[in-house]
Design an enzyme around this catalytic site. Structure first.
Site, mmCIF file in Angstrom:
data_model
loop_
_atom_site.group_PDB
_atom_site.id
_atom_site.type_symbol
_atom_site.label_atom_id
_atom_site.label_comp_id
_atom_site.label_asym_id
_atom_site.label_seq_id
_atom_site.Cartn_x
_atom_site.Cartn_y
_atom_site.Cartn_z
ATOM 1 N N ARG A 1 35.469 58.388 22.280
ATOM 2 C CA ARG A 1 36.864 57.922 21.258
ATOM 3 C C ARG A 1 37.343 58.911 20.695
ATOM 4 N NH1 ARG A 1 32.687 53.452 18.962
ATOM 5 N NH2 ARG A 1 31.794 54.162 20.538
ATOM 6 N N LYS B 1 20.431 61.178 22.581
ATOM 7 C CA LYS B 1 19.381 60.382 23.047
ATOM 8 C C LYS B 1 18.482 60.230 23.886
ATOM 9 C CE LYS B 1 24.153 59.310 25.715
ATOM 10 N NZ LYS B 1 24.604 57.999 24.953
#
Length: 462
Positions: free
Chosen positions: A313, A239
C-alpha cells in the site's frame, strides 16, 4: 493458449464433439452407429456432466461425447476438462452448443501450461475450431492478456527482478507504439516518489517506477496502477516460511495490469492508456525501513509505519498520487494486498472497492457476464479512524489493536491518495489458483481483467 483455438479454414479433419445429456445419449448413439453404441456401453458411459469419451464411428473415424446437464453445461467453462482429456488433434463442437463463446474460452484457459523451466515439454495440444459467428480475434486478445499475466506471476524472482519487471512494461508498450520512462534508484527521491524508494532501498534489486502511455492524448484517460513487489520477505517484520513461499506472486497486481493493458492496446480501444508500476523488492538489510518510521509521501501526507510487511500500500500510495494528478476519467489499481481479503472471500473471489455507484454496478454486471467473479466490499468511512496516528498524518495499518477489517482499512488508506480521478476502483486480488479447475490452471492467475476489458470496451467504445 493461443494455439488451442483455430479458425475453420486452419483445421485439419476436425473430430466432431457432441454435447449430450444422459437422457439424450441413446438417441445420439443411434445416430452415430453400432460401433459408437457398443463402445459406450462397454465403457459404462452415461454422459455424466463434464465426462468425455472418444467413440469409434461406423466406416472409420472418431467422435467425442461430452456430458452435460439436460438444460445446459454444469459450468460455462466446463469444456475446459477436454483440454487435458483429449489427445492432440483438431476438434469441432457440433451445434447447437450452449454458450459456445464462453465454452471455447474455458477450453483455451484450461490449455495453459507454464513450461519455461521444464525440459522436453510437448508443444502439441488439442485444438478447438471456432465457429465463424464467434469473434476469434477478440478471444485471442483476451487469451494473450491472460497468458501474459499468468506467465509473469509464475516466473520466480531470481529471473524477474525489478529491472526485468520494468522492462516488461517498456517492451509491451514499445510493441504497441507507446512510450514512457523508468525512474531508477535515488532518482525516485528526486522525482518525489519517496515511499517507493523507502520500501525498495534495502534490496540489491534497485527500486524503480515504470510510467508508460499509449493512445491519443485527447482520448479519455484510463490509468492502471499495479503493485510490483517482485518478492516480499516482509522486511524487518519478516514473514514465517510458510507465508513467504509464494511471495514471487506479490507482483500479481502488476502482472494483471499488464495483461489488461495488452488487451486494451491489442484491441485498439479509443482511450489514452497509462500504466504505472512501482517495482520493488521488500528485503532485509541495514537500510531497510523500520516499524515506527515516519515517511513522507508524494501526496504530502506523512505516514507512520506500523508493520513493514504492509509495504504494497505504500508503493501504491505514491503511484496513485502520481496517476491522480492528471485527473483520469478512470483510475484502477490492482494489488495482491491483504490476507484479510482471502480470509473473507477465498482465493477465487477478489474484492473491489469504489465510491462510484455506477462504476460498481458496471463491474458487477461485467464480472458476472464474463465468468470473472469479483465482489464489492465497502469503503466504510467510520473505519478510517483505525488509521489515526498520534505522530503522523496517517498510519498505514490498523492502529486500533483489533485486527478487524484489514482489506477495508488498506483500501481506505489508498483512498487518501486519490482525489482528482473521475472514477477510482481498487482490486485486492490473490493472483493465484491453488488447485486446477475448469478455466483455471494451478499457479499464477489473471483475476478481474477479462471483466474489466469488457467493461472498458463497452464504456469507451468508438
Amino acid at each position: 493458449m493461443r494455439q488451442s483455438l483455430i479458425s475453420a479454414h486452419e483445421a485439419t479433419a476436425p473430430i466432431p464433439v457432441y454435447a449430450v445429456s444422459e437422457a439424450g445419449l441413446p438417441n445420439l448413439l443411434s445416430k452415430l452407429g453400432a460401433n459408437a453404441t457398443g463402445w459406450a456401453e462397454r465403457q459404462g458411459y452415461n454422459a455424466q456432466a463434464g465426462r468425455s469419451l472418444m467413440v469409434p464411428l461406423d466406416g472409420g473415424g472418431q467422435a467425442v461425447l461430452f456430458g452435460t446437464l439436460p438444460e445446459n453445461l454444469p459450468h460455462p467453462f466446463a469444456l475446459g476438462t477436454l483440454a487435458n482429456d483429449l489427445p492432440p488433434a483438431d476438434y469441432e463442437m457440433q451445434e447447437p452448443f450452449p454458450a459456445i463463446a464462453q465454452a471455447l474460452l474455458g477450453f483455451a484457459l484450461s490449455s495453459y501450461a507454464f513450461n519455461r523451466y521444464r525440459g522436453g515439454a510437448s508443444g502439441k495440444q488439442p485444438r478447438l475450431v471456432v465457429p465463424e459467428h464467434v469473434d476469434i480475434e477478440r478471444l485471442q486478445i483476451v487469451l494473450d492478456g491472460v497468458q501474459l499475466a499468468r506467465d509473469l506471476i509464475n516466473i520466480p524472482a531470481n529471473d524477474l527482478g525489478t529491472a526485468e519487471l520494468a522492462a516488461q512494461v517498456e517492451d509491451l508498450f514499445n510493441a504497441h507504439g507507446g512510450s514512457g520512462s523508468i525512474v531508477v534508484g535515488d532518482e525516485l527521491l528526486k522525482e518525489n516518489l519517496p515511499l517507493v524508494h523507502a520500501v525498495g532501498r534495502a534490496s540489491d534489486n534497485t527500486p524503480r517506477l515504470a510510467d508508460f502511455t499509449w493512445g491519443d492524448d485527447d482520448a479519455p484517460k484510463v490509468t492502471l496502477v499495479g503493485k510490483g513487489v517482485i518478492f516480499d520477505t516482509g522486511g524487518l517484520n519478516i514473514k514465517p516460511g510458510g507465508s513467504m513461499s509464494l511471495m514471487k506472486k506479490d507482483m500479481g497486481g502488476a502482472a494483471n495490469v499488464l495483461g489488461l493493458a495488452s488487451m486494451i492496446m491489442a484491441a485498439k480501444l479509443p482511450v489514452r492508456l497509462r500504466v504505472i508500476v512501482p517495482c520493488v523488492e521488500n528485503s532485509i538489510a541495514g537500510s531497510a525501513f523500520r516499524p515506527g518510521d515516519i515517511l513522507p509521501s508524494r501526496k504530502g501526507l506523512t505516514v507512520e509505519i506500523g508493520n513493514t510487511d504492509a509495504e504494497g500500500r505504500l508503493i501504491l500510495a505514491d503511484a496513485l498520487a502520481l496517476a491522480d494528478e492528471e485527473s483520469p476519467e478512470l483510475l484502477i489499481d490492482m494489488a495482491t494486498l491483504t490476507g484479510a481479503a482471502r480470509v473473507a472471500l477465498g482465493p477465487d473471489l477478489p474484492p473491489y472497492f469504489t465510491n462510484d455507484e455506477d462504476l460498481a454496478e458496471d463491474i458487477s454486471i461485467f464480472a458476472e457476464a464474463s465468468e470473472d467473479p469479483m465482489w464489492r466490499l465497502p469503503l466504510w468511512q467510520p473505519y478510517m479512524k483505525y488509521l489515526d496516528s498520534q505522530v503522523a498524518d496517517i498510519s498505514h495499518i490498523n492502529t486500533s489493536g483489533t485486527g478487524f477489517a484489514g482489506s477495508i482499512t488498506a483500501a481506505l488508506f489508498l483512498s487518501r491518495f486519490v482525489e482528482n480521478a473521475e472514477s477510482w476502483a481498487h482490486f485486492d486480488i490473490y493472483g493465484w489458483t491453488p488447485s486446477s479447475k475448469p478455466g483455471k490452471v494451478a499457479g499464477g492467475e489473471a483475476q478481474g481483467i477479462r471483466a474489466l476489458f469488457d467493461m472498458i470496451s463497452d464504456q469507451f467504445s468508438a
